[in-house]
Design a protein around this motif. Structure first.
Motif, PDB file in Angstrom:
ATOM      1  N   ILE A   1       0.844  -1.209   0.000  1.00  0.00           N
ATOM      2  CA  ILE A   1       0.000   0.000   0.000  1.00  0.00           C
ATOM      3  C   ILE A   1       0.874   1.251   0.000  1.00  0.00           C
ATOM      4  O   ILE A   1       0.667   2.187  -0.779  1.00  0.00           O
ATOM      5  CB  ILE A   1      -0.960  -0.002   1.212  1.00  0.00           C
TER       6      ILE A   1
ATOM      7  N   THR B   1       2.770   1.712  -3.289  1.00  0.00           N
ATOM      8  CA  THR B   1       1.834   2.166  -4.334  1.00  0.00           C
ATOM      9  C   THR B   1       1.589   3.671  -4.222  1.00  0.00           C
ATOM     10  O   THR B   1       1.645   4.394  -5.221  1.00  0.00           O
ATOM     11  CB  THR B   1       0.482   1.418  -4.214  1.00  0.00           C
TER      12      THR B   1
ATOM     13  N   MET C   1       2.599   6.519  -6.920  1.00  0.00           N
ATOM     14  CA  MET C   1       1.545   7.297  -7.588  1.00  0.00           C
ATOM     15  C   MET C   1       1.538   8.766  -7.167  1.00  0.00           C
ATOM     16  O   MET C   1       1.220   9.644  -7.964  1.00  0.00           O
ATOM     17  CB  MET C   1       0.176   6.667  -7.322  1.00  0.00           C
TER      18      MET C   1
ATOM     19  N   LEU D   1      -4.466   7.785  -1.938  1.00  0.00           N
ATOM     20  CA  LEU D   1      -4.703   7.018  -3.167  1.00  0.00           C
ATOM     21  C   LEU D   1      -6.080   7.292  -3.734  1.00  0.00           C
ATOM     22  O   LEU D   1      -6.406   6.839  -4.828  1.00  0.00           O
ATOM     23  CB  LEU D   1      -4.561   5.513  -2.881  1.00  0.00           C
ATOM     24  N   GLY D   2      -6.907   7.992  -2.967  1.00  0.00           N
ATOM     25  CA  GLY D   2      -8.253   8.300  -3.425  1.00  0.00           C
ATOM     26  C   GLY D   2      -9.163   7.089  -3.403  1.00  0.00           C
ATOM     27  O   GLY D   2     -10.094   6.970  -4.195  1.00  0.00           O
ATOM     28  N   VAL D   3      -8.856   6.153  -2.473  1.00  0.00           N
ATOM     29  CA  VAL D   3      -9.682   4.942  -2.365  1.00  0.00           C
ATOM     30  C   VAL D   3     -11.062   5.326  -1.833  1.00  0.00           C
ATOM     31  O   VAL D   3     -11.170   6.165  -0.926  1.00  0.00           O
ATOM     32  CB  VAL D   3      -8.996   3.908  -1.424  1.00  0.00           C
TER      33      VAL D   3
ATOM     34  N   ALA E   1      -9.941  -5.253  -2.887  1.00  0.00           N
ATOM     35  CA  ALA E   1     -10.640  -4.072  -2.354  1.00  0.00           C
ATOM     36  C   ALA E   1      -9.864  -2.796  -2.667  1.00  0.00           C
ATOM     37  O   ALA E   1     -10.450  -1.756  -2.964  1.00  0.00           O
ATOM     38  CB  ALA E   1     -10.840  -4.217  -0.851  1.00  0.00           C
ATOM     39  N   LEU E   2      -8.533  -2.907  -2.604  1.00  0.00           N
ATOM     40  CA  LEU E   2      -7.680  -1.748  -2.889  1.00  0.00           C
ATOM     41  C   LEU E   2      -7.845  -1.314  -4.360  1.00  0.00           C
ATOM     42  O   LEU E   2      -8.040  -0.120  -4.645  1.00  0.00           O
ATOM     43  CB  LEU E   2      -6.226  -2.121  -2.603  1.00  0.00           C
TER      44      LEU E   2
ATOM     45  N   LEU F   1     -10.296  -2.088  -6.407  1.00  0.00           N
ATOM     46  CA  LEU F   1     -11.693  -1.648  -6.609  1.00  0.00           C
ATOM     47  C   LEU F   1     -11.915  -0.235  -6.046  1.00  0.00           C
ATOM     48  O   LEU F   1     -12.531   0.612  -6.685  1.00  0.00           O
ATOM     49  CB  LEU F   1     -12.613  -2.640  -5.902  1.00  0.00           C
ATOM     50  N   GLY F   2     -11.355  -0.017  -4.865  1.00  0.00           N
ATOM     51  CA  GLY F   2     -11.496   1.282  -4.191  1.00  0.00           C
ATOM     52  C   GLY F   2     -10.871   2.404  -4.993  1.00  0.00           C
ATOM     53  O   GLY F   2     -11.414   3.506  -5.085  1.00  0.00           O
ATOM     54  N   MET F   3      -9.699   2.101  -5.616  1.00  0.00           N
ATOM     55  CA  MET F   3      -9.024   3.117  -6.425  1.00  0.00           C
ATOM     56  C   MET F   3      -9.813   3.363  -7.719  1.00  0.00           C
ATOM     57  O   MET F   3      -9.868   4.489  -8.203  1.00  0.00           O
ATOM     58  CB  MET F   3      -7.601   2.672  -6.738  1.00  0.00           C
ATOM     59  N   ALA F   4     -10.392   2.288  -8.237  1.00  0.00           N
ATOM     60  CA  ALA F   4     -11.149   2.415  -9.494  1.00  0.00           C
ATOM     61  C   ALA F   4     -12.427   3.235  -9.266  1.00  0.00           C
ATOM     62  O   ALA F   4     -12.760   4.114 -10.069  1.00  0.00           O
ATOM     63  CB  ALA F   4     -11.493   1.036 -10.019  1.00  0.00           C
ATOM     64  N   ILE F   5     -13.109   2.946  -8.165  1.00  0.00           N
ATOM     65  CA  ILE F   5     -14.365   3.686  -7.879  1.00  0.00           C
ATOM     66  C   ILE F   5     -14.051   5.128  -7.493  1.00  0.00           C
ATOM     67  O   ILE F   5     -14.734   6.059  -7.908  1.00  0.00           O
ATOM     68  CB  ILE F   5     -15.188   2.994  -6.753  1.00  0.00           C
ATOM     69  N   GLY F   6     -13.022   5.285  -6.683  1.00  0.00           N
ATOM     70  CA  GLY F   6     -12.640   6.627  -6.216  1.00  0.00           C
ATOM     71  C   GLY F   6     -13.676   7.227  -5.290  1.00  0.00           C
ATOM     72  O   GLY F   6     -14.461   6.487  -4.670  1.00  0.00           O
ATOM     73  N   ASN F   7     -13.653   8.528  -5.166  1.00  0.00           N
ATOM     74  CA  ASN F   7     -14.578   9.183  -4.235  1.00  0.00           C
ATOM     75  C   ASN F   7     -15.973   9.405  -4.813  1.00  0.00           C
ATOM     76  O   ASN F   7     -16.881   9.795  -4.113  1.00  0.00           O
ATOM     77  CB  ASN F   7     -14.002  10.519  -3.764  1.00  0.00           C
TER      78      ASN F   7
END
Lengths: 343, 62
Positions: free
Chosen positions: A28, A31, A35, A313-315, B52-53, B55-61
């Motif tokens: 994490i 990454t 980024m 990371l904007g998760v 989850a990481l 997916l979470g980055m792909a969805i974003g805020n």
């Protein structure tokens, strides 16, 4: 030759499993650094250390209870109540909506400091008495005191002259300076709060490793019956560990009030989860009798670094909760594995 | 000074008493799954975290 290869791959596999948590955390952090390289800036690192400091102090107290195979669910609410009492006494005397209009001169900071510790110690003593003398499960006793502390906190905050439940804010600069004043090391300014955390960690390390109380704590946590047969006063040891935790919660509450600069009814909410998570990540075992202070310190910092990394990371915020939950479950699963392999 | 509580003397007729070490039942002693299964669970959790990481980055805020 074939056997040696098999043996090596098994050893690598075991190593990977035992350190899976650190691989994930490393992944994490790497990454986020790749980024967003600005993540590794000095100011960010100091921010992470600042935020992990008060929760780290809570974790130092909570770790002792987990070593005793117990837990403490009242941490957050007790911190909230202690912080509210502290906050009410350090509001600037020029602030019209202050809690105590009769206070016209700034209060000596030793008074809120002692009161904050006293409140936390009273709750810790109730928890300790319930666990050591009444043999109640720590989960239940601390859940009860958590609700009592929350109720008391809400009543206290609502007793403001204005009658509202607004957060207590606008503190004396001398109080804020206790946390935010810095020590300059070269070009880097390090806030006092980080030093308090380190100092308390050193004191706790000394208590855990160099005193009779520390040895007894590990003996009771490892095997209560064996400790009793060996002449350890189990009830007294449990009580002392709870009181020690209470003192640390009180100190953390005092510092947290100065750090967040505004204390409301929800201050401290879920802090117990962060403190327990930091202990679990730091290798304090729920079976009792296992744990180290450096582990707790590293666990606190790592937990905060993860919070920051996921944010950077904007998760998705909901998935952030899921990831943190999975990390805690992973830490426990690894702990179980280590225990079963040793058995 | 607290007198240590010693177990009563055992006689040959009695069944052997459990030692303190044997009697200790820890939190994890109740877990009766093989290590290999536990290993798979750990790998599974690691996989879920990575998923989850991503997916979470792909969805974003949003």
């Amino acid at each position: 030759m074939e056997q040696a290869k098999k043996f090596d791959s098994r050893r690598v596999g075991t190593f990977m499993l035992n350190y899976a948590l650190y691989f994930i955390l490393g992944l994490i952090i790497v990454t986020v650094v790749v980024m967003r390289p600005e993540f590794a800036s000095i100011s960010n690192i100091i921010n992470i250390l600042m935020q992990s400091s008060t929760k780290g102090i809570l974790a130092l107290g909570c770790a002792g209870l987990i070593v005793l195979a117990g837990t403490d669910l009242s941490i957050g609410r007790v911190l909230g109540f202690s912080a509210a009492v502290t906050a009410s006494l350090v509001q600037t005397t020029t602030y019209a909506s202050r809690m105590y209009p009769q206070i016209t001169e700034p209060v000596n900071l030793l008074i809120p400091f002692v009161l904050s510790i006293a409140i936390a110690v009273i709750f810790a003593a109730i928890n300790g008495f319930g666990v050591s003398k009444l043999h109640l499960h720590a989960f239940i006793v601390t859940l009860g005191t958590s609700l009592i502390a929350y109720g008391a906190n809400c009543m206290y905050i609502e007793s403001q002259p204005s009658g509202s439940a607004q957060a207590l804010s606008t503190f004396e600069q001398s109080f804020l300076g206790i946390v935010s004043d810095t020590v300059k090391l070269g070009e880097v300014k390090i806030p006092y709060l980080i030093f308090y955390f380190l100092l308390l960690a050193i004191i706790m390390w000394f208590i855990w490793n160099k005193t009779k109380l520390g040895k007894n704590m590990f003996a009771v946590g490892g095997n209560q019956e064996a400790a009793a047969v060996s002449g350890v006063n189990v009830a007294k040891t449990i009580m002392f560990v709870y009181l020690m935790a209470g003192v640390l919660y009180g100190i953390a509450a005092f510092l947290e009030a100065a750090r967040v600069q505004s204390v409301g009814a929800n201050t401290g909410i879920n802090y117990e989860l962060d403190a327990i998570s930091a202990c679990v990540i730091g290798g304090v075992s729920f079976t009792g009798g296992v744990g180290t202070i450096p582990g707790v310190v590293i666990g606190s910092v790592i937990l905060q670094a993860i919070n920051y990394s996921l944010y950077y990371l904007g998760v998705n915020p909901y998935l952030q909760y899921i990831i943190k939950g999975l990390i805690i479950i992973l830490a426990v699963a690894i702990d179980v594995r280590k225990y079963l392999v040793k058995k | 000074m607290i007198e240590p509580k010693l177990p009563p003397e055992q006689t040959p007729e009695q069944k052997p008493r459990l030692t303190l070490r044997q009697r200790k039942e820890g939190l994890y002693d109740k877990i009766k799954i093989p290590i290999k299964t536990l290993d798979l669970i750990i790998y599974g959790i690691v996989g879920l975290i990575i998923l989850a990481l991503i997916l979470g980055m792909a969805i974003g805020n949003g």
